[in-house]
Write a protein that holds these residues in place. Structure first.
Motif: not given
Length: 173
Positions: A1-5, A7-10, A64-69, A71-75
């Motif tokens: 499944x490609x990750x498009x959100x 939420x799916x990444x989480x 890019x969304x993970x890199x720019x946030x 909180x996501x980087x800390x995860x």
């Protein structure tokens, strides 16, 4: 499944502890829209029994969304960025890609992912077409002129599974 959100990444991140699992790196032509990474991830979810269906393909927008946030980087265990290394800079994106690769069970189709993980022996490298640099570093090189597009993902997934079986035999001996 490609990750498009995110939420799916989480869901992928929290599904199970898979740090150290293998990953797949694809090199596809820049104009390729075949969605090969998503197809490889789907096939591995079906046929890689040890993964528990936890394979994903991560898209560049999610990186890019993970890199720019922060909180996501800390995860992913990535330290806060600095002015010398902004989070969405080339080096910041490499850090995100490297952290995701360390987690494993991910399929990348991004030249920067190839670069970020070039020394990681858990990565299976597949190229569709002759890669521009260091072709001997790829496990398999497929000519798109000799295969129908729908055959490429199964060939890559099967080759990866054979590679994994061979690695397991080597470590068991």
């Amino acid at each position: 499944m490609p990750v498009t959100t995110l939420t799916e990444f989480h869901h992928w991140l929290l599904a199970e502890e898979s740090t150290g699992a293998p990953f797949v790196l694809l090199n596809t032509p820049p104009d390729s829209l075949c969605g090969c990474a998503a197809a490889v991830a789907c096939l591995l979810n079906e046929f890689d029994e040890e993964s528990g269906g936890n394979w994903i393909a991560i898209t560049r927008p999610i990186v890019h969304a993970i890199a720019s946030d922060p909180a996501q980087r800390r995860l992913l265990g990535i330290a806060d960025s600095s002015e010398a290394c902004p989070p969405t800079s080339r080096e910041g994106l490499r850090k995100v890609l490297n952290a995701i690769a360390k987690r494993g069970h991910v399929v990348f189709d991004d030249p920067l992912a190839l670069e970020a993980t070039e020394d990681d022996l858990k990565g299976f490298r597949a190229s569709i077409g002759i890669p521009p640099d260091v072709p001997e570093s790829f496990h398999i090189i497929l000519s798109p002129a000799h295969f129908h597009a729908r055959c490429l993902a199964p060939l890559i997934a099967d080759s990866f599974l054979e590679w994994m079986a061979n690695r397991q035999q080597q470590f068991a001996a």
